[in-house]
Scaffold this active site. Structure first.
Site, PDB file in Angstrom:
ATOM      1  N   THR A  90      44.684  28.863  51.228  1.00 14.65           N
ATOM      2  CA  THR A  90      44.747  28.303  49.875  1.00 14.65           C
ATOM      3  C   THR A  90      44.269  29.321  48.851  1.00 14.65           C
ATOM      4  O   THR A  90      44.896  29.510  47.805  1.00 14.65           O
ATOM      5  CB  THR A  90      43.901  27.012  49.784  1.00 14.65           C
ATOM      6  OG1 THR A  90      44.427  26.049  50.684  1.00 14.65           O
ATOM      7  CG2 THR A  90      43.897  26.445  48.385  1.00 14.65           C
ATOM      8  N   ARG A 104      56.131  36.957  36.529  1.00 18.13           N
ATOM      9  CA  ARG A 104      57.527  36.660  36.167  1.00 18.13           C
ATOM     10  C   ARG A 104      57.661  36.126  34.751  1.00 18.13           C
ATOM     11  O   ARG A 104      58.565  36.515  34.014  1.00 18.13           O
ATOM     12  CB  ARG A 104      58.129  35.643  37.150  1.00 18.13           C
ATOM     13  CG  ARG A 104      58.501  36.216  38.497  1.00 18.13           C
ATOM     14  CD  ARG A 104      59.407  35.278  39.288  1.00 18.13           C
ATOM     15  NE  ARG A 104      58.801  33.973  39.509  1.00 18.13           N
ATOM     16  CZ  ARG A 104      57.976  33.691  40.515  1.00 18.13           C
ATOM     17  NH1 ARG A 104      57.620  34.640  41.369  1.00 18.13           N
ATOM     18  NH2 ARG A 104      57.494  32.482  40.667  1.00 18.13           N
ATOM     19  N   TYR A 143      35.683  30.333  52.868  1.00 20.34           N
ATOM     20  CA  TYR A 143      35.602  30.097  51.422  1.00 20.34           C
ATOM     21  C   TYR A 143      35.147  31.356  50.691  1.00 20.34           C
ATOM     22  O   TYR A 143      35.819  31.828  49.764  1.00 20.34           O
ATOM     23  CB  TYR A 143      34.639  28.945  51.148  1.00 20.34           C
ATOM     24  CG  TYR A 143      34.553  28.539  49.693  1.00 20.34           C
ATOM     25  CD1 TYR A 143      35.636  27.932  49.051  1.00 20.34           C
ATOM     26  CD2 TYR A 143      33.391  28.747  48.960  1.00 20.34           C
ATOM     27  CE1 TYR A 143      35.565  27.560  47.722  1.00 20.34           C
ATOM     28  CE2 TYR A 143      33.308  28.369  47.630  1.00 20.34           C
ATOM     29  CZ  TYR A 143      34.397  27.775  47.013  1.00 20.34           C
ATOM     30  OH  TYR A 143      34.317  27.403  45.688  1.00 20.34           O
ATOM     31  N   TYR A 157      46.895  43.023  40.890  1.00 24.47           N
ATOM     32  CA  TYR A 157      48.061  42.655  40.070  1.00 24.47           C
ATOM     33  C   TYR A 157      47.872  43.125  38.629  1.00 24.47           C
ATOM     34  O   TYR A 157      48.834  43.519  37.966  1.00 24.47           O
ATOM     35  CB  TYR A 157      48.270  41.138  40.094  1.00 24.47           C
ATOM     36  CG  TYR A 157      49.232  40.651  41.159  1.00 24.47           C
ATOM     37  CD1 TYR A 157      50.547  40.301  40.839  1.00 24.47           C
ATOM     38  CD2 TYR A 157      48.832  40.535  42.483  1.00 24.47           C
ATOM     39  CE1 TYR A 157      51.432  39.841  41.812  1.00 24.47           C
ATOM     40  CE2 TYR A 157      49.707  40.080  43.471  1.00 24.47           C
ATOM     41  CZ  TYR A 157      51.010  39.745  43.127  1.00 24.47           C
ATOM     42  OH  TYR A 157      51.880  39.297  44.090  1.00 24.47           O
TER      43      TYR A 157
END
Length: 310
Positions: A90, A104, A143, A157
């Site tokens: 997740t 995008r 976690y 990124y």
């Protein structure tokens, strides 16, 4: 703006959706309802600017949005340890999918990280410059390391693709809409006190935490997300530090409970102390908490009185 909130039916996500709607934004709430609850957002479903999408962030998704808040991940030890592999997926796949969408559609994307990235800290209080002291193979690692990896992905990124990122490190937060069985210390103590059960303190109760009321936290989120020149990571939490025994006694007093305090073994990798250094948030966001622990606990106790069957 049109804003996507992943984990939007959870404790913090639902409060964030409410706040964004109150500011006139269009909100898409994405949640798989593992720890989120539809009842947290039921009062928003008739709002024409609100949309609920039941979906898991591990699977790809496409929306046309201006901002993305990534809050999707179980955040209490019993829930994130229930399926450790799913938890780390997740955090990691959720981050990749949110970042891919942001790239995008050129949206600003926000990561709800955690003070758990500091592990069992050797520096106190914890500034953002501290790299942490984390066990990579322990029961809590799914976690802790999942959130650390998500921060890595956000910065990669940002550096490689120019994605507009924001990262908050959340310290212990509490308030209405917490799950009664989520295993976090505030909800545990309140539910036990209301039911007249023993208050379970792990270890000798000298370990410390700092507790931030949800409304202060959401204010910090909004300020960082809408600040152009600050990307984080930024600590958002209340620097007031309390031992577990102090918290237990405060709850007992507010509930006027006859519960007794009992001591259990300390869980593995449980941090001995946790306190945010919020000087960055003060200097760069003009943010600091305004709700005292006593005031916040009163509101939270009132909520749980209505939630649990006494």
């Amino acid at each position: 703006m049109r804003i996507l909130v992943t984990g939007g039916a959870g404790f913090l996500g639902s409060h964030l959706c409410e706040r964004l709607l109150s500011e006139g934004h269009e909100v898409i709430c994405l949640d798989n309802l593992f720890t989120g609850r539809k009842r947290n957002i039921a009062h928003l479903l008739e709002n024409p600017y609100f949309e609920f999408v039941r979906h898991d962030v591990i699977d790809s998704f496409k929306f046309e949005v201006d901002q993305i808040y990534n809050l999707a991940c179980p955040a209490s030890p019993p829930h994130y340890q229930y399926n450790a592999i799913k938890t780390i997926k997740t955090s990691v796949m959720g981050a990749i999918n949110c970042l891919g969408l942001a790239k995008r559609v050129r949206a600003r994307v926000f990561q709800a990280s955690t003070s758990e990235v500091y592990g069992d800290p050797l520096v106190h209080p914890q500034p953002e410059s501290y790299w942490g002291h984390v066990n990579p193979i322990g029961a809590r690692s799914c976690y802790d390391e999942g959130k650390r990896c998500a921060e890595t992905l956000f910065f990669d990124y940002h550096r490689q693709n120019g994605v507009d990122i924001r990262i908050v490190r959340i310290f212990n937060t509490y308030g209405p809409r917490m799950l009664p069985n989520d295993g976090r210390v505030v909800s545990n103590f309140i539910v036990q006190a209301l039911k007249g059960e023993d208050i379970t303190v792990y270890g000798d109760g000298s370990q410390t935490r700092s507790f931030c009321y949800y409304s202060d936290l959401i204010e910090g989120f909004i300020r960082l997300m809408n600040k152009d020149e600050v990307i984080g990571p930024i600590n958002i939490g209340n620097p007031g530090e309390f031992t577990m025994l102090e918290l237990a006694q405060e709850v007992l007093g507010l509930v006027d409970s006859k519960s007794k305090i009992v001591h259990l073994d300390l869980p593995s990798d449980d941090p001995k102390q946790r306190q945010p250094d919020i000087s960055e948030a003060k200097a760069k966001l003009g943010w600091e908490p305004t709700v005292s622990l006593r005031e916040g606990l009163k509101e939270t106790i009132d909520y749980f009185r209505n939630e649990i069957q006494l």
